[in-house]
Motif scaffolding. Structure first.
Motif, mmCIF file in Angstrom:
data_model
loop_
_atom_site.group_PDB
_atom_site.id
_atom_site.type_symbol
_atom_site.label_atom_id
_atom_site.label_comp_id
_atom_site.label_asym_id
_atom_site.label_seq_id
_atom_site.Cartn_x
_atom_site.Cartn_y
_atom_site.Cartn_z
ATOM 1 N N ASP A 130 -7.307 -0.586 7.466
ATOM 2 C CA ASP A 130 -8.673 -0.507 7.963
ATOM 3 C C ASP A 130 -8.843 0.812 8.724
ATOM 4 O O ASP A 130 -7.936 1.243 9.439
ATOM 5 C CB ASP A 130 -8.940 -1.695 8.901
ATOM 6 C CG ASP A 130 -10.373 -1.741 9.380
ATOM 7 O OD1 ASP A 130 -10.677 -1.045 10.374
ATOM 8 O OD2 ASP A 130 -11.175 -2.465 8.783
ATOM 9 N N THR B 273 -10.126 1.300 -4.273
ATOM 10 C CA THR B 273 -8.951 0.475 -4.582
ATOM 11 C C THR B 273 -9.291 -1.009 -4.508
ATOM 12 O O THR B 273 -8.947 -1.788 -5.407
ATOM 13 C CB THR B 273 -7.800 0.786 -3.602
ATOM 14 O OG1 THR B 273 -7.422 2.155 -3.729
ATOM 15 C CG2 THR B 273 -6.591 -0.086 -3.887
ATOM 16 N N ILE C 294 -2.801 3.749 2.951
ATOM 17 C CA ILE C 294 -4.096 4.014 2.325
ATOM 18 C C ILE C 294 -5.034 2.826 2.497
ATOM 19 O O ILE C 294 -6.244 2.994 2.687
ATOM 20 C CB ILE C 294 -3.911 4.341 0.827
ATOM 21 C CG1 ILE C 294 -3.245 5.717 0.673
ATOM 22 C CG2 ILE C 294 -5.245 4.328 0.087
ATOM 23 C CD1 ILE C 294 -2.973 6.106 -0.770
ATOM 24 N N LEU C 295 -4.487 1.612 2.449
ATOM 25 C CA LEU C 295 -5.331 0.416 2.505
ATOM 26 C C LEU C 295 -5.544 -0.101 3.928
ATOM 27 O O LEU C 295 -6.131 -1.167 4.115
ATOM 28 C CB LEU C 295 -4.737 -0.690 1.624
ATOM 29 C CG LEU C 295 -4.629 -0.349 0.137
ATOM 30 C CD1 LEU C 295 -4.152 -1.563 -0.660
ATOM 31 C CD2 LEU C 295 -5.954 0.153 -0.415
ATOM 32 N N GLN D 7 -4.440 2.262 -6.621
ATOM 33 C CA GLN D 7 -4.463 3.419 -5.720
ATOM 34 C C GLN D 7 -4.294 4.735 -6.475
ATOM 35 O O GLN D 7 -4.878 5.750 -6.098
ATOM 36 C CB GLN D 7 -3.379 3.256 -4.650
ATOM 37 C CG GLN D 7 -3.732 2.184 -3.621
ATOM 38 C CD GLN D 7 -2.565 1.815 -2.755
ATOM 39 O OE1 GLN D 7 -2.349 2.407 -1.702
ATOM 40 N NE2 GLN D 7 -1.784 0.831 -3.176
ATOM 41 N N GLU E 139 -11.045 6.546 3.469
ATOM 42 C CA GLU E 139 -11.962 5.400 3.406
ATOM 43 C C GLU E 139 -12.534 5.190 2.002
ATOM 44 O O GLU E 139 -12.528 4.063 1.498
ATOM 45 C CB GLU E 139 -13.083 5.558 4.435
ATOM 46 C CG GLU E 139 -13.907 4.289 4.617
ATOM 47 C CD GLU E 139 -14.815 4.332 5.838
ATOM 48 O OE1 GLU E 139 -15.320 3.278 6.229
ATOM 49 O OE2 GLU E 139 -14.996 5.439 6.401
ATOM 50 N N ARG F 232 -9.763 3.793 -0.219
ATOM 51 C CA ARG F 232 -9.538 2.372 0.086
ATOM 52 C C ARG F 232 -10.616 1.504 -0.542
ATOM 53 O O ARG F 232 -10.316 0.474 -1.171
ATOM 54 C CB ARG F 232 -9.525 2.166 1.606
ATOM 55 C CG ARG F 232 -9.417 0.724 2.063
ATOM 56 C CD ARG F 232 -9.380 0.652 3.587
ATOM 57 N NE ARG F 232 -9.214 -0.705 4.062
ATOM 58 C CZ ARG F 232 -10.217 -1.517 4.395
ATOM 59 N NH1 ARG F 232 -11.477 -1.095 4.283
ATOM 60 N NH2 ARG F 232 -9.979 -2.745 4.827
ATOM 61 N N SER G 290 0.832 -1.192 0.000
ATOM 62 C CA SER G 290 0.000 0.000 0.000
ATOM 63 C C SER G 290 0.871 1.248 0.000
ATOM 64 O O SER G 290 1.965 1.258 0.579
ATOM 65 C CB SER G 290 -0.912 0.015 1.234
ATOM 66 O OG SER G 290 -1.628 1.241 1.330
#
Length: 339
Positions: A216, A294, A213-214, A69, A288, A291, A18
């Protein structure tokens, strides 16, 4: 497609699963802005990744994730040319030509090579790391870029690119456009949440100092609320005395487009906990949907590969023209069918 816009080229290595917050604010946000003003070529430098000891690990998956992304963050494949470096073989071909006009001492003086070779040790330092800046020069010169959006740490590589382009033009005739570095006027420098005197990096010892970015949303919020601050209780911006608090203020300013001074005033009489909650809420709210988009793109790898094929074909139209001109200048025979 013809365009009168000046051209730029830039990319970020697929060296992690990520992109992190520093990549997002320092590069991707600017990519999105610049595609309105420039003929933008954005790529995934997967060949560069091979120079690190673990660079080939899950490289295909990481390359797709980086592409996804880019798109989820706002890069428009209709307005920008998006491609993977290894899909355009002209990069490697031009790099070889440029290596033959690059001095050994020139390459050895590159700061990143000296830093990384010291870190890896002589036995683990490969020749690719030594010639990395020459491949980067080929990346840029191949597309006749007017400008290269880079951070301060990459300016030396752009200077080498300019030197090699000028040297080739002087020896063999005008061939390359000489690019200028584009240093974003805006954009916060983001530091590690646990070690706020060091830039946020995928190579940091602890992942708790990094926001990906990825990640949770709950993980993002937890890491921000656990960020290192200081023993005081006053929210103020002071990079030397309060690096942790200053880092949080910079992040909040970047996400809310609010000047740091105005933020400091708004937190007068409040505690660090209030600041951390607002930073966490702002970061989660922005990341969010990126993500989610993506993950949606990664669920259809065939479509991602189709988009990359389209981008590679567009990139090769320019790359082949440049390489053909280079071969003509230096006297290399071109294959039949390449007029």
């Amino acid at each position: 497609m013809s365009t009168t816009k000046p051209r730029i080229l830039s990319g970020m290595q697929p060296s992690a699963d990520s992109l992190h917050l520093g990549n997002y604010l320092g590069a991707l946000v600017n990519y999105v802005k610049l595609q309105d003003e420039y003929d933008a070529f954005y790529f995934i430098p997967d060949l560069h990744s091979l120079t690190s000891p673990d660079g080939a690990t899950n490289l295909a998956e990481r390359s797709r994730a980086t592409v996804a992304q880019y798109i989820a963050g706002g890069v428009d494949v209709e307005r920008s040319t998006l491609f993977v470096q290894s899909h355009v073989p002209e990069h490697s071909e031009l790099a070889w030509v440029l290596q033959t006009i690059t001095g050994f001492g020139e390459a050895g003086r590159m700061t990143q090579f000296k830093d990384k070779s010291t870190r890896y040790g002589q036995d683990s330092t490969n020749v690719g790391l030594f010639t990395y800046p020459v491949l980067m020069a080929a990346d840029i010169l191949l597309y006749q870029a007017d400008g290269v959006p880079v951070g301060d740490d990459q300016k030396q590589h752009v200077e080498l690119t300019r030197t090699l382009g000028q040297r080739f033009n002087h020896r063999f005739g005008e061939t390359f456009k000489i690019p200028e570095p584009i240093i974003p006027a805006e954009g916060a420098r983001i530091y590690d949440l646990q070690n706020p005197t060091s830039k946020m990096s995928k190579s940091a010892q602890s992942p708790n100092g990094r926001i990906d970015i990825l990640d949770d949303p709950k993980v993002i919020a937890k890491r921000i609320k656990s960020a290192v601050t200081d023993d005081g209780g006053v929210v103020a911006f002071d990079r030397e005395a309060k690096p942790g608090v200053s880092n949080l203020l910079s992040i909040l300013s970047a996400f809310t487009q609010t000047p740091v001074d105005a933020l400091v005033q708004s937190f007068e009489g409040k505690m660090y906990g209030h600041l951390k909650v607002e930073v966490a809420d702002a970061v989660v709210a922005r990341l969010e949907p990126v993500r989610a988009r993506t993950l949606e793109l990664l669920a259809d790898p065939a479509e991602l590969d189709r988009l990359l094929a389209v981008g590679a074909n567009k990139a090769r139209e320019t790359a082949q023209q440049t390489l053909d001109a280079v071969y003509d200048r230096i006297g290399l025979l071109r294959p039949l069918g390449r007029a």
